[in-house]
Design an enzyme around this catalytic site. Structure first.
Site, PDB file in Angstrom:
ATOM      1  N   SER B 131      -6.200 -47.325  22.644  1.00 37.41           N
ATOM      2  CA  SER B 131      -7.318 -46.379  22.609  1.00 37.41           C
ATOM      3  C   SER B 131      -7.210 -45.422  21.430  1.00 37.41           C
ATOM      4  CB  SER B 131      -7.376 -45.576  23.911  1.00 37.41           C
ATOM      5  OG  SER B 131      -6.463 -44.520  23.901  1.00 37.41           O
ATOM      6  N   LYS B 170      -4.424 -38.798  24.056  1.00 37.62           N
ATOM      7  CA  LYS B 170      -5.794 -38.613  23.549  1.00 37.62           C
ATOM      8  C   LYS B 170      -5.831 -37.396  22.627  1.00 37.62           C
ATOM      9  CE  LYS B 170      -8.110 -41.707  26.116  1.00 37.62           C
ATOM     10  NZ  LYS B 170      -6.864 -42.419  26.476  1.00 37.62           N
TER      11      LYS B 170
END
Lengths: 212, 212
Positions: B131, B170
């Site tokens: 990701s 993230k």
DNA sequence: TTGTACTCAGAACTAACGTTCTAGTCAAAT
DNA sequence: ATTTGACTAGAACGTTAGTTCTGAGTACAA
């Protein structure tokens, strides 16, 4: 047990002295540094530090001092660090992995040896340019290379182009008597040159990027 | 200058002795270890080692020995390694930079301190998933994090989602009373949760990838 | 051979250095 | 007031340890 100010000073001085000389100080040197005229007083306080578990002494041995782990931990906070604990995996895709609570000290990343390995001839280069961006190598990254004169197809190498007198970072492919140096960025064209005009300077074994 | 076998032995013994005791040996201890009865002979050979640039001595100081870099280099070959020379820049775009011939030893990358810095609480995580691929962080990479409970917008963080009991890697953005955890991959959606359901586990300060 | 450079041995000398003993101060406890 | 424990001072002692001197063996070149 609590340390007196003097004992703290003594400990600090020993640390600093060892840092500077690579061998421990004598009792008299300590006394001088901490403004104690009497060797017996220094001796007394050294024994106190031993009691506190911060020091080891070897009797009848000049400079027979050694800092113990407890004392070194304080030192670590003052600058040096050897290993980094690897706490586990982290999900960057769908978050799945659980963050482990307990630190498994067995898994410690020793940057110096674990990342670089025991390779003999290792050096680093800072990358300029973005031709390897698709290989996740960005401008500013540090690439760690193993110095070697040969490479296998697909290796990421630092290659010296003798005719251009340039070194560049590319994927290496030997095709017949020619070498294709392939960037990992569609905006760049591969460099194809005769094999005898390319000198491998080393093969990339690790990439390090600092952020934040 | 060439080392005699005796001098080599002496050097080895000094290394080993320091390793074991944290302070250097005396002349007589060296003599005993290397089977030299005369202190003057040891003294003589120590001076030879000084001439050879492998040792430093402090006169009139007991155990006043210290190994010099040259001697430590040999030691490095025997297993431990501290620094990696940074030889310069390399072009990954249009090849421009010239590969420097001389090793500038001033620029040495000490992985432990230069990459990680002097941070107090540092740990590493291995990344799973892609990701963060657009941030040039791939699955399998090692991310080095500084343990901290807060982060600034845009920091790459390891975040613990209390309700999902997951930790994920993230980009961090605080938006009002909610937190947006932004992946760096268009295939993934940002995670938006109330701020009190997010615990920052640390901020990424470096990324390390092994290849080859 | 002779001379020189290099290495080694042993012993003696002296400075360095850890140890120990006596004694003093000061605050807290009895 | 006395005692006790923690700490400090100074001096003396004896071992540890670096230095130096004498002498000698070896290899090599002039």
């Amino acid at each position: 047990m609590n340390l007196s100010e003097r004992q703290q000073k003594i400990l600090d001085f020993i640390r600093q002295y060892i840092e500077e000389h690579d061998y421990p100080p004598t009792i008299r040197e300590i006394g001088q540094a901490v403004k104690i005229s009497s060797t017996s007083v220094v001796n007394y306080n050294l024994d106190k530090l031993v009691e506190a578990g911060l020091l080891e002494r070897t009797s009848d041995v000049s400079r027979g001092l050694r800092l113990r782990d407890g004392a070194r931990v304080l030192e670590a906070a003052a600058g040096r660090r050897r290993g980094i604990p690897i706490l586990g995996h982290i999900a960057a895709g769908q978050p799945i992995t659980v963050f482990p609570e307990s630190v498994d000290t067995a898994d410690v990343l020793d940057l110096a040896t674990d990342v670089v390995g025991r390779a003999e001839e290792v050096y680093a280069l800072r990358v300029q340019g973005d031709s390897m961006i698709d290989a996740l190598v960005d401008s500013g990254d540090l690439v760690i290379l193993n110095y070697q004169k040969t490479a296998n197809n697909g290796d990421m190498v630092a290659a010296w182009l003798t005719d251009r007198e340039e070194t560049t970072l590319k994927y290496f492919f030997l095709e017949g008597d020619r070498v294709r140096l392939q960037p990992a960025n569609p905006n760049y064209e591969p460099i194809i040159v005769p094999a005898d005009q390319v000198e491998i300077q080393g093969k990339v074994i690790a990439i390090i990027r600092r952020v934040g």
